[in-house]
Scaffold this motif. Structure first.
Motif, PDB file in Angstrom:
ATOM      1  N   ALA A  82      20.776  24.119  28.832  1.00 20.36           N
ATOM      2  CA  ALA A  82      19.812  23.016  28.771  1.00 20.36           C
ATOM      3  C   ALA A  82      20.497  21.661  28.632  1.00 20.36           C
ATOM      4  N   PHE A  83      21.574  21.598  27.844  1.00 26.36           N
ATOM      5  CA  PHE A  83      22.248  20.322  27.616  1.00 26.36           C
ATOM      6  C   PHE A  83      23.011  19.857  28.862  1.00 26.36           C
ATOM      7  N   GLU A  84      23.532  20.796  29.617  1.00 26.77           N
ATOM      8  CA  GLU A  84      24.205  20.414  30.869  1.00 26.77           C
ATOM      9  C   GLU A  84      23.226  19.699  31.801  1.00 26.77           C
ATOM     10  N   GLU A  85      22.031  20.245  31.920  1.00 25.62           N
ATOM     11  CA  GLU A  85      21.005  19.621  32.763  1.00 25.62           C
ATOM     12  C   GLU A  85      20.652  18.232  32.235  1.00 25.62           C
ATOM     13  N   GLU A  86      20.543  18.115  30.910  1.00 23.62           N
ATOM     14  CA  GLU A  86      20.238  16.826  30.284  1.00 23.62           C
ATOM     15  C   GLU A  86      21.304  15.786  30.614  1.00 23.62           C
ATOM     16  N   LEU A  87      22.576  16.133  30.507  1.00 22.38           N
ATOM     17  CA  LEU A  87      23.646  15.175  30.762  1.00 22.38           C
ATOM     18  C   LEU A  87      23.753  14.811  32.241  1.00 22.38           C
ATOM     19  N   LEU A  88      23.490  15.768  33.111  1.00 25.26           N
ATOM     20  CA  LEU A  88      23.560  15.485  34.538  1.00 25.26           C
ATOM     21  C   LEU A  88      22.466  14.506  34.964  1.00 25.26           C
ATOM     22  N   GLU A  89      21.352  14.548  34.240  1.00 24.21           N
ATOM     23  CA  GLU A  89      20.232  13.659  34.577  1.00 24.21           C
ATOM     24  C   GLU A  89      20.315  12.318  33.857  1.00 24.21           C
ATOM     25  N   ASN A  90      21.090  12.263  32.772  1.00 23.38           N
ATOM     26  CA  ASN A  90      21.138  11.046  31.960  1.00 23.38           C
ATOM     27  C   ASN A  90      22.586  10.710  31.617  1.00 23.38           C
ATOM     28  N   PHE A  91      23.166   9.804  32.372  1.00 28.94           N
ATOM     29  CA  PHE A  91      24.561   9.418  32.200  1.00 28.94           C
ATOM     30  C   PHE A  91      24.790   8.812  30.815  1.00 28.94           C
ATOM     31  N   CYS A  92      25.959   9.101  30.240  1.00 25.63           N
ATOM     32  CA  CYS A  92      26.356   8.439  28.995  1.00 25.63           C
ATOM     33  C   CYS A  92      27.872   8.277  28.980  1.00 25.63           C
ATOM     34  N   ASP A  93      28.350   7.400  28.133  1.00 20.71           N
ATOM     35  CA  ASP A  93      29.786   7.184  27.974  1.00 20.71           C
ATOM     36  C   ASP A  93      30.391   8.117  26.943  1.00 20.71           C
TER      37      ASP A  93
END
Length: 362
Positions: A82-93
């Motif tokens: 679930a977190f992989e999908e979250e990061l792929l959709e929402n870029f962060c530094d």
């Protein structure tokens, strides 16, 4: 700078609250910084999750992964997917993780595999007990993080011992204590205070959650019976998880001094701790709060990842036998509180230090 902050369980919520407050302060000062809050759903009971968000003024999560319970492997895998999908959709530094729960390790791994930097708050603590799931989570998270924020010089030294570059380690203090200081003026009596005629320093707080203590009815009964006896003229307030209460069954009626109450929110629980005579627990984190509040704490474990609560604070490790607890508690009654202090940098400003350092580094 865009930061994704991860929280999954009760201790995480307490630790992220001052970090979010420190970010908001910088934003108000005109600094370009923002955060996205991800709740993994590892704790989903209202008393373990939503209540803490409300009481500590934590904003609603931008995303809830809703992973809920499961075995160690099932839960960790669900968080990672679930977190992989979250990061792929929402870029962060940067991904910022706190503590040592499954969410901490799982999200750190996912971030690193996506080449996103990871900051670990409460890095470097070790119990030396590899049978603890939390210990594995700590070791793995610390092996791949980029920024390490420690609560003590002892934790910093652990990281050096494990080969971490000194320039990546930052001794900042304890964010859990930030939250305590920021909310001491807001703590409130629990609803049952008058009902049970509780009085300051006339009761003991008991918390138990480790499987070795609560998963087997006979051993749990033996432990509680021993605590019931040692309490003598004092009540024992035991916020008990419904699952643990179910294991006890009708035997909850057998204890003279123990009051079984519902799991408490942060403000009510801290009121109970601050006004107690002593605390008996198998938790690590509570020994930090009792140290600052100068409340004697007896920890039912063979080891601790927070030795400063023993060497400087009010905590005493008593092992796992009721006999050893009774012996140590009797000695305490005879000799009174031992001299204690507050560890270095446990001053309520750890979160501000963390955000200032990250702004310098990124």
């Amino acid at each position: 700078m865009k930061i994704t902050i991860v929280a999954g369980a009760r201790p995480n919520f307490i630790k992220i609250a001052p970090i979010i407050k420190a970010i908001e302060k910088k934003k108000n000062e005109g600094v370009t910084i923002s955060f996205r809050l991800v709740h993994t759903g590892q704790h989903y009971d209202k008393n373990l999750s939503a209540t803490f968000f409300e009481e500590l003024n934590i904003p609603e999560p931008n995303c809830n992964l809703n992973v809920k319970s499961g075995s160690q492997s099932v839960q960790t895998a669900a968080i990672m997917v679930a977190f992989e999908e979250e990061l792929l959709e929402n870029f962060c530094d940067l991904v910022l993780v706190v503590g040592d729960v499954n969410s901490t390790m799982a999200c750190a791994i996912v971030a690193k595999k996506l080449n996103i930097k990871v900051a670990h708050v409460e890095a470097g603590i070790r119990s030396g007990d590899i049978t603890m799931p939390e210990e594995i989570n700590r070791i793995v998270t610390d092996s791949i993080s980029d920024y390490f924020f420690t609560t003590s010089t002892w934790a910093s030294e652990n990281l050096i011992k494990y080969g971490t570059e000194a320039s990546k380690i930052h001794f900042v203090g304890n964010v859990m204590i930030d939250t305590l200081y920021q909310n001491l003026h807001r703590i409130t009596k629990p609803d049952f205070w008058e009902e049970h005629q509780l009085e300051t320093e006339k009761y003991i707080i008991l918390t138990l959650h480790r499987p070795s203590n609560v998963d087997e009815e006979q051993s749990l009964n033996k432990l509680l019976l021993g605590i019931d006896i040692l309490a003598k003229d004092k009540k024992v307030v035991f916020p008990i998880h419904p699952r643990t209460k179910a294991i006890l069954g009708t035997s909850v009626l057998e204890f003279k001094n123990i009051l079984f109450v519902e799991p408490q929110g942060y403000l009510a629980f801290m009121y109970l701790v601050k006004n107690s005579f002593a605390v008996i627990t198998d938790s690590g984190g509570i020994s930090e709060e009792t140290t600052v509040l100068e409340i004697p704490c007896f920890t039912l474990r063979e080891n601790t990842e927070r030795p400063e609560t023993q060497s400087i604070g009010t905590n005493t490790l008593v092992g796992v036998s009721i006999e050893k607890l009774q012996e140590t508690y009797s000695s305490f009654l005879e000799n009174g509180k031992r001299k204690s202090g507050i560890p270095e940098l446990w001053d309520g400003k750890a979160a501000e230090r963390i955000i200032s350092i990250l702004l310098e580094k990124l």
